[in-house]
Scaffold this motif. Sequence first.
Motif, PDB file in Angstrom:
ATOM      1  N   LEU A   1       0.860  -1.183   0.000  1.00  0.00           N
ATOM      2  CA  LEU A   1       0.000   0.000   0.000  1.00  0.00           C
ATOM      3  C   LEU A   1       0.897   1.233   0.000  1.00  0.00           C
ATOM      4  N   SER A   2       0.390   2.343  -0.547  1.00  0.00           N
ATOM      5  CA  SER A   2       1.148   3.591  -0.549  1.00  0.00           C
ATOM      6  C   SER A   2       0.181   4.764  -0.575  1.00  0.00           C
ATOM      7  N   TRP A   3       0.300   5.676   0.404  1.00  0.00           N
ATOM      8  CA  TRP A   3      -0.501   6.898   0.417  1.00  0.00           C
ATOM      9  C   TRP A   3       0.141   7.958  -0.477  1.00  0.00           C
ATOM     10  N   SER A   4      -0.692   8.753  -1.130  1.00  0.00           N
ATOM     11  CA  SER A   4      -0.185   9.942  -1.804  1.00  0.00           C
ATOM     12  C   SER A   4       0.213  10.972  -0.751  1.00  0.00           C
ATOM     13  N   GLY A   5       1.004  11.955  -1.135  1.00  0.00           N
ATOM     14  CA  GLY A   5       1.490  12.937  -0.180  1.00  0.00           C
ATOM     15  C   GLY A   5       0.399  13.724   0.508  1.00  0.00           C
ATOM     16  N   ASP A   6      -0.733  13.967  -0.189  1.00  0.00           N
ATOM     17  CA  ASP A   6      -1.829  14.709   0.427  1.00  0.00           C
ATOM     18  C   ASP A   6      -2.784  13.811   1.200  1.00  0.00           C
ATOM     19  N   GLY A   7      -2.557  12.495   1.147  1.00  0.00           N
ATOM     20  CA  GLY A   7      -3.385  11.565   1.895  1.00  0.00           C
ATOM     21  C   GLY A   7      -4.756  11.309   1.307  1.00  0.00           C
TER      22      GLY A   7
ATOM     23  N   PHE B   1      -2.452   0.516  -4.280  1.00  0.00           N
ATOM     24  CA  PHE B   1      -2.199  -0.841  -3.824  1.00  0.00           C
ATOM     25  C   PHE B   1      -1.785  -1.706  -4.999  1.00  0.00           C
ATOM     26  N   HIS B   2      -1.121  -2.800  -4.680  1.00  0.00           N
ATOM     27  CA  HIS B   2      -0.965  -3.858  -5.673  1.00  0.00           C
ATOM     28  C   HIS B   2      -1.019  -5.193  -4.961  1.00  0.00           C
ATOM     29  N   ALA B   3      -1.496  -6.184  -5.687  1.00  0.00           N
ATOM     30  CA  ALA B   3      -1.739  -7.510  -5.142  1.00  0.00           C
ATOM     31  C   ALA B   3      -1.203  -8.554  -6.103  1.00  0.00           C
ATOM     32  N   ALA B   4      -1.263  -9.808  -5.686  1.00  0.00           N
ATOM     33  CA  ALA B   4      -0.812 -10.901  -6.543  1.00  0.00           C
ATOM     34  C   ALA B   4      -1.700 -11.002  -7.781  1.00  0.00           C
ATOM     35  N   GLN B   5      -1.213 -11.762  -8.757  1.00  0.00           N
ATOM     36  CA  GLN B   5      -1.922 -12.000 -10.010  1.00  0.00           C
ATOM     37  C   GLN B   5      -2.052 -10.740 -10.866  1.00  0.00           C
ATOM     38  N   GLY B   6      -1.184  -9.745 -10.622  1.00  0.00           N
ATOM     39  CA  GLY B   6      -1.167  -8.547 -11.456  1.00  0.00           C
ATOM     40  C   GLY B   6      -2.187  -7.490 -11.106  1.00  0.00           C
ATOM     41  N   TRP B   7      -2.908  -7.642 -10.002  1.00  0.00           N
ATOM     42  CA  TRP B   7      -3.922  -6.650  -9.642  1.00  0.00           C
ATOM     43  C   TRP B   7      -3.256  -5.400  -9.077  1.00  0.00           C
ATOM     44  N   ALA B   8      -3.751  -4.244  -9.513  1.00  0.00           N
ATOM     45  CA  ALA B   8      -3.235  -2.965  -9.022  1.00  0.00           C
ATOM     46  C   ALA B   8      -4.360  -1.947  -9.092  1.00  0.00           C
ATOM     47  N   GLY B   9      -4.258  -0.915  -8.276  1.00  0.00           N
ATOM     48  CA  GLY B   9      -5.297   0.101  -8.305  1.00  0.00           C
ATOM     49  C   GLY B   9      -4.967   1.270  -7.402  1.00  0.00           C
ATOM     50  N   VAL B  10      -5.824   2.268  -7.469  1.00  0.00           N
ATOM     51  CA  VAL B  10      -5.703   3.452  -6.613  1.00  0.00           C
ATOM     52  C   VAL B  10      -7.098   3.807  -6.123  1.00  0.00           C
ATOM     53  N   ILE B  11      -7.211   4.049  -4.818  1.00  0.00           N
ATOM     54  CA  ILE B  11      -8.483   4.312  -4.153  1.00  0.00           C
ATOM     55  C   ILE B  11      -8.539   5.776  -3.761  1.00  0.00           C
ATOM     56  N   ASP B  12      -9.607   6.471  -4.148  1.00  0.00           N
ATOM     57  CA  ASP B  12      -9.807   7.866  -3.748  1.00  0.00           C
ATOM     58  C   ASP B  12     -10.401   7.899  -2.354  1.00  0.00           C
ATOM     59  N   LEU B  13      -9.764   8.638  -1.461  1.00  0.00           N
ATOM     60  CA  LEU B  13     -10.253   8.796  -0.092  1.00  0.00           C
ATOM     61  C   LEU B  13     -10.228  10.280   0.256  1.00  0.00           C
ATOM     62  N   PRO B  14     -11.214  11.050  -0.256  1.00  0.00           N
ATOM     63  CA  PRO B  14     -11.229  12.499  -0.022  1.00  0.00           C
ATOM     64  C   PRO B  14     -11.228  12.818   1.472  1.00  0.00           C
ATOM     65  N   ALA B  15     -10.635  13.958   1.823  1.00  0.00           N
ATOM     66  CA  ALA B  15     -10.466  14.320   3.231  1.00  0.00           C
ATOM     67  C   ALA B  15     -11.792  14.382   3.974  1.00  0.00           C
ATOM     68  N   HIS B  16     -12.873  14.812   3.287  1.00  0.00           N
ATOM     69  CA  HIS B  16     -14.150  14.939   4.000  1.00  0.00           C
ATOM     70  C   HIS B  16     -14.763  13.589   4.353  1.00  0.00           C
ATOM     71  N   MET B  17     -14.194  12.475   3.832  1.00  0.00           N
ATOM     72  CA  MET B  17     -14.646  11.170   4.282  1.00  0.00           C
ATOM     73  C   MET B  17     -14.299  10.943   5.757  1.00  0.00           C
ATOM     74  N   PHE B  18     -13.263  11.630   6.214  1.00  0.00           N
ATOM     75  CA  PHE B  18     -12.768  11.420   7.577  1.00  0.00           C
ATOM     76  C   PHE B  18     -12.836  12.715   8.380  1.00  0.00           C
ATOM     77  N   LYS B  19     -13.907  13.485   8.164  1.00  0.00           N
ATOM     78  CA  LYS B  19     -14.027  14.775   8.842  1.00  0.00           C
ATOM     79  C   LYS B  19     -14.131  14.619  10.354  1.00  0.00           C
ATOM     80  N   GLN B  20     -14.566  13.422  10.806  1.00  0.00           N
ATOM     81  CA  GLN B  20     -14.630  13.213  12.245  1.00  0.00           C
ATOM     82  C   GLN B  20     -13.254  12.992  12.848  1.00  0.00           C
ATOM     83  N   ILE B  21     -12.271  12.700  11.991  1.00  0.00           N
ATOM     84  CA  ILE B  21     -10.883  12.537  12.461  1.00  0.00           C
ATOM     85  C   ILE B  21     -10.213  13.903  12.303  1.00  0.00           C
ATOM     86  N   ASN B  22     -10.325  14.748  13.325  1.00  0.00           N
ATOM     87  CA  ASN B  22      -9.812  16.113  13.204  1.00  0.00           C
ATOM     88  C   ASN B  22      -8.491  16.319  13.922  1.00  0.00           C
TER      89      ASN B  22
END
Length: 387
Positions: A351-357, A362-383
Motif C-alpha cells: 500500500l502507498s498513500w499519496s502525499g496529500d493523503g 495498492f498492488h496484489a498478486a496475479q497482477g492486480w493494481a489500483g488506486v483508491i480515492d479517499l477524499p479528506a471529508h470522508m474522515f471529517k470526524q478525524i480532526n
Amino acid sequence: MSTTEAQASPLFTLLARQWRLEAEVQACAFAQDGASLAYALADGTLALVSMEDPEAAGVRWRMSIEDGRSTISPRARPVTAPASMPVGEHPLRLAAFGRSGFLVGGATGRVVQIGADGSTRVMVEHDSAGVDAMATFCEGAAGARPTWVAASGSVTRYDPEGGTARAMARYEGTARVVAPAPGVERVALGFDASLSLIDLHITDPHGAAGEPFEIPLGPVEALAWSPDGRFLAAGLLDGGVALIDPATRRVLRLPDYPAPVRTLDWSADSRWLVTSGAFRTIVWAVDGGHERPKTLETGRSGLVAVEAARLHPHLPLVAAGFENGMIIVMAVGQRDELVIRDPAPGGLRELSWSGDGEHLAFHAAQGWAGVIDLPAHMFKQINRRVP
C-alpha cells in the motif's frame, strides 16, 4: 488488461480505479508532486497512472442540503488503463525522483530517469551487477529530495536539483533494502543475514565512509528511521521487529510475529511505529526510553495476516492490506474498521498513500493494481492530526 474484478464491493467500485496488469507488480510509487503513480512490473515494464481523473470520487461526491447525507454517484465512463512503458530490465527497482519523475533500475545495472512526459535518460550503468535497492528520502523543501541507490557494492545519492551523484558508501554482498538516516550522514542497509549501519564522511572528496556497525538479524525485509533520527526499525523475514538505537548501539527485539514484517511506518513525532506481519495491525507506542514499547489496540484481530500497513501522512489513520486481498482503514487506538476492499483474488502486497493523503495505491498478486480515492471529508470526524 482487465479493469474489473468479481465480487467487488459497492464502496470499492465507487472509490477505486483497478486494473489487472500483464505481469506481477513488484513495486509502486507516487511522484512527489502527486500528479502520477508508477507500477514496476516483473516483465520489465513500467505502468504509469495519471492522477488527473475527471471522475475522481471527490468530484462525484454530493451532500444533501435537506438531511446532510453524502452520496457518491457511479462513474459515467470506463476507467482508463495505465500507460505502458517498456524499460527492458527485470526485476525493476522503483523510486520517486524530483517533483514529477521516477528512477528505475534493474538486473543490468542501469539507472534510468523517467520524466513526467515519459521521457527517459540513463543516469548511470553499473558494469558488474544489477541494482539492489532504491529509496527516496524526504529532506528539505519539496523537489529537493535525494534518491539513494544501492548497486554494485556502493550506495550513491542522486540529487534531482543538479547535485553531483557520487558513491557515498561501499558494502559487500547483495543489499535487500536501503534507508538513509534523517539529519545525519548515515545509511542503513539490510541483507540476507544482517543489518549494516554506515556513517558517511562527506568532507572526504573520495566519499570514504566509516567502519560499518553490523548487526546479525537474519533476512531484513524493511527499514524505517524515526523522523527524529533516534531509532531505526527493521522488519524481519522470520517475523518480528528490531529497534536499534545507533547512539548506544542497543538492539531491542520485538518478536512473536506470525508472518514476515514487510512494512514499517513512523508517525511524524516518532511516537508511533506501525507494522504489518500479525493478525491485526500493530501500533507500537515508542516513548524514546529503553523500555519495551506498548501496543495501541487498533482494529480487530482476525485469521488472516496483515501484509502491509501504512500510516496516513496527516491524520491518525492506518490503511492495512491482508493476505486475502482485503483493505481496511482504521483510526489509531480504535477498534472500528472501514472495509474499503473486500477479500478478493490475489493477496495484497503493498500500500502507498499519496502525499496529500487523498489517494491510496495498492498492488496484489496475479497482477492486480489500483488506486483508491479517499477524499479528506470522508474522515471529517478525524480532526486530530498525526502529532
